[in-house]
Design a protein around this motif. Structure first.
Motif, PDB file in Angstrom:
ATOM      1  N   GLY A   1      46.863  42.522  47.434  1.00  0.00           N
ATOM      2  CA  GLY A   1      46.184  43.697  46.817  1.00  0.00           C
ATOM      3  C   GLY A   1      47.251  44.870  47.082  1.00  0.00           C
ATOM      4  O   GLY A   1      47.300  45.951  46.276  1.00  0.00           O
TER       5      GLY A   1
ATOM      6  N   ILE B   1      47.339  36.802  45.359  1.00  0.00           N
ATOM      7  CA  ILE B   1      45.967  37.079  45.954  1.00  0.00           C
ATOM      8  C   ILE B   1      45.100  35.779  45.854  1.00  0.00           C
ATOM      9  O   ILE B   1      44.509  35.584  46.776  1.00  0.00           O
TER      10      ILE B   1
ATOM     11  N   PHE C   1      49.687  45.983  44.472  1.00  0.00           N
ATOM     12  CA  PHE C   1      49.610  46.665  42.939  1.00  0.00           C
ATOM     13  C   PHE C   1      50.060  48.095  42.947  1.00  0.00           C
ATOM     14  O   PHE C   1      50.376  48.872  41.802  1.00  0.00           O
TER      15      PHE C   1
ATOM     16  N   SER D   1      37.184  39.654  44.776  1.00  0.00           N
ATOM     17  CA  SER D   1      38.565  39.299  44.093  1.00  0.00           C
ATOM     18  C   SER D   1      38.516  38.655  42.731  1.00  0.00           C
ATOM     19  O   SER D   1      39.050  38.969  41.523  1.00  0.00           O
TER      20      SER D   1
ATOM     21  N   LYS E   1      44.505  50.249  40.391  1.00  0.00           N
ATOM     22  CA  LYS E   1      45.346  50.056  41.595  1.00  0.00           C
ATOM     23  C   LYS E   1      44.050  50.126  42.960  1.00  0.00           C
ATOM     24  O   LYS E   1      44.092  49.673  43.675  1.00  0.00           O
TER      25      LYS E   1
ATOM     26  N   TYR F   1      51.993  41.393  37.264  1.00  0.00           N
ATOM     27  CA  TYR F   1      50.632  41.232  37.304  1.00  0.00           C
ATOM     28  C   TYR F   1      50.206  39.758  37.760  1.00  0.00           C
ATOM     29  O   TYR F   1      49.287  39.539  38.543  1.00  0.00           O
TER      30      TYR F   1
ATOM     31  N   PHE G   1      48.540  38.163  40.956  1.00  0.00           N
ATOM     32  CA  PHE G   1      47.287  37.583  40.821  1.00  0.00           C
ATOM     33  C   PHE G   1      47.456  36.282  41.565  1.00  0.00           C
ATOM     34  O   PHE G   1      46.294  35.555  42.203  1.00  0.00           O
TER      35      PHE G   1
ATOM     36  N   TYR H   1      41.780  47.126  44.348  1.00  0.00           N
ATOM     37  CA  TYR H   1      42.715  46.326  45.096  1.00  0.00           C
ATOM     38  C   TYR H   1      43.333  46.832  46.432  1.00  0.00           C
ATOM     39  O   TYR H   1      43.265  46.004  47.245  1.00  0.00           O
TER      40      TYR H   1
ATOM     41  N   LEU I   1      40.336  46.818  48.745  1.00  0.00           N
ATOM     42  CA  LEU I   1      39.952  45.200  49.091  1.00  0.00           C
ATOM     43  C   LEU I   1      40.887  44.940  49.917  1.00  0.00           C
ATOM     44  O   LEU I   1      40.602  44.213  51.082  1.00  0.00           O
ATOM     45  N   ALA I   2      42.384  45.309  49.746  1.00  0.00           N
ATOM     46  CA  ALA I   2      43.319  44.930  50.911  1.00  0.00           C
ATOM     47  C   ALA I   2      42.934  45.546  52.227  1.00  0.00           C
ATOM     48  O   ALA I   2      43.160  44.583  53.202  1.00  0.00           O
TER      49      ALA I   2
ATOM     50  N   TYR J   1      45.907  33.190  38.316  1.00  0.00           N
ATOM     51  CA  TYR J   1      45.131  33.194  39.535  1.00  0.00           C
ATOM     52  C   TYR J   1      44.519  31.937  39.982  1.00  0.00           C
ATOM     53  O   TYR J   1      44.786  31.473  41.255  1.00  0.00           O
TER      54      TYR J   1
END
Length: 427
Positions: free
Chosen positions: A85, A107, A88, A21, A188, A100, A104, A191, A194-195, A50
């Motif tokens: 995630g 996340i 996105f 991430s 996209k 965005y 962030f 993420y 990752l999700a 972030y």
């Protein structure tokens, strides 16, 4: 022992995931400069969004874990980061930089749960004498995640083509809007992957019994026993900062994180915008940069079997001070190669400072961990200062690396003075 092995294996996976991430951010900075038409300084606020979560959230997260458990905090964090995630998908339709930045932040809040819980949990699962080595081993998986994000996932996002409204070919499919849609859609996939992984890990952890850890007060001095007993009744204990070794550890973490992220986040910008390397080659160098970080973690963990962690911290910090001075003086490709070496020597600094700072805190460990994670707010301001200096001095852009050089000086000081600070904490 077997329970600890299973628990440690699962926690090591978390280190890998949050590295994915956070180390996608340099790639996203480069990509957002294209899709949202930003300059270097403006794009650097991606890091601010972030890492600001790491300043705002650790205290309420520590309070949550104090009331419930490390395990509960980890599961909540995984699901929250996964939600970010998945966002996105709608964000790609909106194409707003502000949106965005909000994603962030979400996340990062989830990842903050993981980091606030996992770092002290790893140090508690085993012999206190080997806690620093164990945390460095866990952080090696963080280095592996950083390498995967830099070498492979970055190539899924960056297309290698950079156009402006004036330079886009007249025959480009869909014109400027087509180009922006293509570049936006590329953000996209990493993420979403990752999700899905985060959700799967949350399910496994929900089904797996993990050992409960009660912080051991026996490692603190008798003079602090009343304070420790009182701390048990508090959800967050600000008196923990009265320990000089923790307070200076928080300061050292602030500057280390800021210096590291300044170099990490601007690496692709440095290569592509200022040195003139194409994106494909730059991402390969970025992968090597993270590979050096991973190698440094493994080698550093082995060396800690023979050398005191605080002495290694001092030597590694001094090495980075020298290397940053070379980057500031030379710039160009020579500076980029120096950054590969900087990455190697940065490798052990965060986990070493973290484990040294929570030494002997006993029942105050969760509070100490929260303050150390809050120190990551250095990531939300030091990189922006570095980017601003770079943007304002484009002809001598490399002078900006004086900022991380100063940051590593604080880390060297902490390594040099640690034993004295620790004695004054528990005298």
């Amino acid at each position: 022992m077997k329970k600890n092995t299973i628990a440690l294996s699962l926690i090591f996976c978390l280190f890998f995931l949050w590295a994915i991430s956070s180390n996608l951010l340099p790639t996203m900075i480069r990509q957002l400069m294209k899709t949202c038409e930003l300059n270097t300084f403006e794009a650097s606020f991606t890091e601010s969004a972030y890492w600001l979560a790491y300043f705002i959230c650790p205290i309420p997260i520590a309070m949550f874990m104090k009331r419930y458990s490390y395990r509960s905090g980890i599961i909540v964090g995984l699901l929250l980061a996964a939600t970010g995630g998945l966002l996105f998908l709608p964000a790609a339709m909106v194409k707003s930089y502000a949106v965005y930045l909000g994603i962030f932040f979400i996340i990062a809040t989830g990842m903050c749960f993981l980091e606030t819980a996992a770092n002290p949990y790893v140090t508690a699962l085993g012999d206190p004498e080997t806690a620093t080595r164990r945390l460095n081993l866990a952080q090696s998986f963080n280095g592996l995640g950083a390498f995967v994000a830099a070498m492979f996932l970055s190539k899924l996002v960056l297309s290698g083509t950079t156009y402006t409204r004036d330079t886009i070919p007249v025959d480009y499919p869909g014109g400027w809007e087509g180009y922006i849609n293509t570049e936006t859609d590329a953000m996209k996939l990493p993420y979403l992957i990752l999700a899905i992984i985060l959700i799967l890990v949350a399910v496994v952890l929900a089904l797996q019994k993990l050992p409960k850890v009660e912080e051991d007060e026996s490692h603190t001095s008798e003079s602090t026993s009343d304070t420790q007993s009182s701390a048990k009744k508090k959800l967050i204990d600000f008196s923990t900062l009265r320990h000089p070794h923790l307070l200076w550890g928080v300061i050292a973490q602030f500057f280390y994180n800021g210096g590291q992220t300044a170099i990490n986040s601007l690496f692709l910008v440095y290569c592509c915008t200022y040195v003139g390397i194409d994106e494909g080659t730059a991402t390969t160098f970025f992968g090597l940069y993270m590979l050096a970080f991973l190698a440094g973690r493994w080698i550093g963990t082995l060396l800690m079997a023979r050398f005191a962690p605080e002495k290694m911290l001092l030597v590694y910090a001094i090495a980075n001070i020298i290397l940053c001075a070379v980057v500031s003086f030379l710039g160009g490709m020579a500076g980029m190669y120096c950054m590969l070496a900087i990455s190697f020597f940065m490798s052990i600094m965060y986990p070493t400072q973290f484990s040294l700072a929570i030494t002997g805190l006993g029942s105050q460990t969760k509070s100490g961990s929260a303050f150390l994670v809050m120190a990551i707010v250095g990531n939300a301001c030091v990189p922006q200062l570095t980017a601003y200096i770079m943007h304002q001095n484009e002809h001598i852009y490399q002078i900006a690396y004086i900022i991380p050089m100063i940051c590593f000086a604080f880390c060297a000081f902490y390594g040099w003075r640690f034993r004295t600070l620790l004695k004054s904490s528990f005298k």
